[in-house]
Design a protein around this motif. Structure first.
Motif, PDB file in Angstrom:
ATOM      1  N   ARG A  39       4.829  -2.669   3.128  1.00 16.72           N
ATOM      2  CA  ARG A  39       5.202  -1.378   3.699  1.00 16.72           C
ATOM      3  C   ARG A  39       3.944  -0.543   3.871  1.00 16.72           C
ATOM      4  O   ARG A  39       3.174  -0.362   2.935  1.00 16.72           O
ATOM      5  N   ASP A  40       3.754  -0.048   5.075  1.00 22.52           N
ATOM      6  CA  ASP A  40       2.639   0.842   5.365  1.00 22.52           C
ATOM      7  C   ASP A  40       3.050   2.236   4.902  1.00 22.52           C
ATOM      8  O   ASP A  40       3.924   2.860   5.490  1.00 22.52           O
ATOM      9  N   TYR A  41       2.443   2.712   3.834  1.00 19.42           N
ATOM     10  CA  TYR A  41       2.859   3.993   3.267  1.00 19.42           C
ATOM     11  C   TYR A  41       2.443   5.187   4.111  1.00 19.42           C
ATOM     12  O   TYR A  41       2.943   6.282   3.919  1.00 19.42           O
ATOM     13  N   LYS A  42       1.561   4.995   5.069  1.00 21.89           N
ATOM     14  CA  LYS A  42       1.217   6.082   5.988  1.00 21.89           C
ATOM     15  C   LYS A  42       2.343   6.319   6.992  1.00 21.89           C
ATOM     16  O   LYS A  42       2.681   7.444   7.312  1.00 21.89           O
ATOM     17  N   THR A  43       2.911   5.223   7.503  1.00 21.88           N
ATOM     18  CA  THR A  43       3.966   5.336   8.515  1.00 21.88           C
ATOM     19  C   THR A  43       5.353   5.101   7.943  1.00 21.88           C
ATOM     20  O   THR A  43       6.344   5.464   8.553  1.00 21.88           O
TER      21      THR A  43
END
Length: 97
Positions: free
Chosen positions: A3-7
């Protein structure tokens, strides 16, 4: 898969060549669960997407009409979804089991 925590979006990586595989939907994600070959993406617009994690293609879409914030539950070949004030049962397609 990570999981991309920015998006907040999920991304997979092909082991053969390291190429990223997007596993996104059409609205912001609120909850994500993985059972078997399926990734179940609850979205803030009240839509639940069932995505085949082997092909990265959607297998089904359910519109609940309410925000989805809780985890899904799996029992047998059914997925239980909690939407504001109601419970919904969704049959899991054979391709995701």
């Amino acid at each position: 898969m990570y999981r991309d925590y920015k998006t907040g979006e999920m991304t997979g990586v092909k082991l053969a060549n390291g190429q990223p595989v997007e596993l996104s939907g059409d609205a912001p994600i609120s909850q994500l669960d993985v059972y078997g070959k399926g990734m179940y993406r609850a979205q803030r617009n009240g839509t639940l997407l069932g995505i085949n994690i082997l092909t990265a293609k959607p297998a089904f879409r359910v519109t609940t009409g309410a925000d989805l914030h809780e985890s899904t539950l799996k029992t047998g070949d059914m997925l239980i979804v909690q939407a504001e004030g109601k419970l919904l049962g969704v049959k899991i397609p054979a391709s995701l089991r």
